[in-house]
Every structure is written in C-alpha cells, then in structure tokens.
Design a protein around this motif. Sequence first.
Motif, PDB file in Angstrom:
ATOM      1  N   GLU A 218       0.840  -1.214   0.000  1.00  0.00           N
ATOM      2  CA  GLU A 218       0.000   0.000   0.000  1.00  0.00           C
ATOM      3  C   GLU A 218       0.867   1.252   0.000  1.00  0.00           C
ATOM      4  OE1 GLU A 218      -2.501  -0.787   3.312  1.00  0.00           O
ATOM      5  OE2 GLU A 218      -4.007  -1.884   2.118  1.00  0.00           O
ATOM      6  N   MET A 219       1.989   1.176   0.739  1.00  0.00           N
ATOM      7  CA  MET A 219       2.847   2.364   0.850  1.00  0.00           C
ATOM      8  C   MET A 219       3.638   2.569  -0.453  1.00  0.00           C
ATOM      9  SD  MET A 219       5.521   3.162   3.882  1.00  0.00           S
ATOM     10  CE  MET A 219       6.409   1.598   3.690  1.00  0.00           C
ATOM     11  N   TYR A 220       4.299   1.517  -0.941  1.00  0.00           N
ATOM     12  CA  TYR A 220       5.137   1.668  -2.138  1.00  0.00           C
ATOM     13  C   TYR A 220       4.285   1.715  -3.406  1.00  0.00           C
ATOM     14  CZ  TYR A 220       8.878   0.045   1.000  1.00  0.00           C
ATOM     15  OH  TYR A 220       9.753  -0.111   2.046  1.00  0.00           O
ATOM     16  N   GLY A 221       3.027   1.232  -3.291  1.00  0.00           N
ATOM     17  CA  GLY A 221       2.195   1.134  -4.493  1.00  0.00           C
ATOM     18  C   GLY A 221       1.468   2.419  -4.837  1.00  0.00           C
ATOM     19  N   THR A 222       1.646   3.456  -4.005  1.00  0.00           N
ATOM     20  CA  THR A 222       0.977   4.728  -4.318  1.00  0.00           C
ATOM     21  C   THR A 222       2.021   5.840  -4.296  1.00  0.00           C
ATOM     22  OG1 THR A 222       0.553   4.920  -1.949  1.00  0.00           O
ATOM     23  CG2 THR A 222      -1.259   4.097  -3.305  1.00  0.00           C
ATOM     24  N   ASP A 223       1.757   6.896  -5.096  1.00  0.00           N
ATOM     25  CA  ASP A 223       2.653   8.058  -5.093  1.00  0.00           C
ATOM     26  C   ASP A 223       2.168   9.033  -4.027  1.00  0.00           C
ATOM     27  OD1 ASP A 223       3.306   7.860  -8.573  1.00  0.00           O
ATOM     28  OD2 ASP A 223       4.736   7.819  -6.897  1.00  0.00           O
ATOM     29  N   PRO A 224       2.992   9.394  -3.048  1.00  0.00           N
ATOM     30  CA  PRO A 224       2.530  10.227  -1.919  1.00  0.00           C
ATOM     31  C   PRO A 224       1.855  11.532  -2.366  1.00  0.00           C
ATOM     32  CG  PRO A 224       4.911   9.743  -1.749  1.00  0.00           C
ATOM     33  CD  PRO A 224       4.408   9.040  -2.940  1.00  0.00           C
ATOM     34  N   ASN A 225       2.370  12.148  -3.484  1.00  0.00           N
ATOM     35  CA  ASN A 225       1.786  13.463  -3.820  1.00  0.00           C
ATOM     36  C   ASN A 225       0.532  13.306  -4.688  1.00  0.00           C
ATOM     37  OD1 ASN A 225       4.420  13.147  -3.422  1.00  0.00           O
ATOM     38  ND2 ASN A 225       5.107  14.429  -5.122  1.00  0.00           N
ATOM     39  N   MET A 226       0.181  12.053  -5.061  1.00  0.00           N
ATOM     40  CA  MET A 226      -0.998  11.901  -5.931  1.00  0.00           C
ATOM     41  C   MET A 226      -2.240  11.805  -5.032  1.00  0.00           C
ATOM     42  SD  MET A 226       0.205  11.350  -9.195  1.00  0.00           S
ATOM     43  CE  MET A 226      -0.555  10.001 -10.119  1.00  0.00           C
ATOM     44  N   ASP A 227      -3.428  12.176  -5.598  1.00  0.00           N
ATOM     45  CA  ASP A 227      -4.625  12.095  -4.744  1.00  0.00           C
ATOM     46  C   ASP A 227      -5.034  10.627  -4.567  1.00  0.00           C
ATOM     47  OD1 ASP A 227      -6.247  13.126  -7.652  1.00  0.00           O
ATOM     48  OD2 ASP A 227      -6.351  11.106  -6.787  1.00  0.00           O
TER      49      ASP A 227
END
Length: 269
Positions: A218-227
């Motif tokens: 979940e952490m690596y699979g999303t870009d932090p700055n993306m909604d």
Amino acid sequence: MDSAIDLSDPTRALSLPHIRYQLIRLEDTVLFHLIERAQFPLNATIYSPGAIPIRNTPSTNLSFMDWVLRSQEELQSKIRRYESPDEYPFFPDAMAETVLPPLKYPKVLWENDVCVNEELKRRYVGSILPQVCTDVGRKERAEAQENYGSSATADVACLQSLSRRVHFGKFVAESKFLQDEERFVRLIKAEDKQGIDEAITDAKVEKKVLERLRLKAEMYGTDPNMDAEAPRKINVDAVVAMYKDHVIPLTKVVEVEYLMQRLKGTKWE
Ligand SMILES: C=C(O[C@@H]1C=C(C(=O)O)C=C[C@H]1O)C(=O)O
C-alpha cells in the motif's frame, strides 16, 4: 554475486533472527521488481513456447521470456552468481565456466538437491502475473509488443528474487534442525512429512509477514503526492495473495524437503 546470508560467520548465517531479517529485506526486493513488471500489460505471448520467433540466434523452442531468463542465467553463471548457496538457476544446463576465481563459501547447509524453480515459474506465469497485471484503476491493453523486452527483463528480476526467497527455506530449516535436533531426527527417520511441516510452521510469523507485506504494498504502491483516487502502481491484494498462496507454501516445501534429505548427505555448500 554476494550472498545475502552473512556467510563470513556460519553461526550468524544460521541465526533465525538474522535469516528472518534477510527475508524481510527480500520482501522489498520482490515488491519493487513486481511494481516494475506491473507497469506493463500481461503480454501472455512472451510465455508461449515458439509464439515469438527469436531471430539471429540458434533456433530454440523456448518461450521468449524463457530464452531471456536462460540467456541471463548463462551470463550470470560466468560471474559466479550460482556459486552462492542461496541462488538456484531455472536452467541448470545453461551454467558456464566462471571468468572469476571460485569463491570459498563456508559450509552451512547439508548436501541436497532441493529446487522448486519449475513449480515457482509455473505458478508465477499461470497465477501470480495474471493477478499482478490486472487493471488497477486504469484501462490497459492485454498486449503491448513494444514492451516485450521490458516485460521479460522485469520477469527475470521477479523470478530470481522469488527463487532466492523460497530457497532461503534451506537456511531456516537448518537453523530449526540445530535448535531441536532430537525431534527432527525422529520425524525424518519416520519420514513424517506432515509432522515436519507442523514442526517448521510458525503461524504467528506467517501472519506478521502478510500484514507487513500489505502495508508495504500500500505504501510503495501509491505516489505520496498523488490524490487517493490516482491509480495504484501495484494490485495490493495480488501481492498478498502471492505470498499467502505461493511464496510461503513453497518456502515450507523447501524446508520440509531439505530436512527429509538432512540425514542422508555430507556437509555441503
Ligand atoms: C521462514 C520460516 O518458516 C515458515 C515459513 C514462513 C514464511 O515463508 O514466511 C514463515 C514462518 C514459518 O511458517 C520462519 O519460521 O521464519
């Protein structure tokens, strides 16, 4: 290629906490290779033997991906990758003479011929990839010819990291054997595979592995700055299912089969 197990000190190499720490680090490696692969479509054609004519090379009936894997393993055998006791080739017949002097690894494992790579590759192509490459909130073609090379390259990295992960089961098994020799000798002599499987199983550790993996995916699979609605880079459920249904069960198969051979051979590797 350096072994991830600290073989300079055999006692440390067989410390269960040290081995489990290596397994945790391997989660990151496997996850990042899967994220790399998941950016491409399934490209099922590259897994069908003979489906893609492989030009300017001696004729082969291997699939495109198998040809890439075998070619990589041949090169990597020349730089001693498979002298390491935690590395097992998918194509043993591709092994070549090394271009470097042989390394002297201390002997921590006992002689065995345990290798689950064929089953691992079958599951990777047949079950794991179709889930990992499933649309994660984006429209996607089933094939993109321009990504055949990148898909196969990412597959090789995924397969090699998964193979290392499951074959670490040999170090886990040796460590557990030394911690309770009398019990394991009795089970091995009785050829009680079920009993050995129960003895090496730690349900609490398995639960923690799956929980930690879900968090990482979940952490690596999303870009932090993306909604929050942005498409994920990886199908989180597919990653957890891969470990639950394939990686952990195959690791335990390696542990059981290694122990079944533990009393037969001499000290090896
Ligand atoms: C690897 C181990 O052995 C078994 C396999 C596990 C796994 O593949 O994650 C976890 C716990 C055990 O059931 C271990 O005990 O750490």
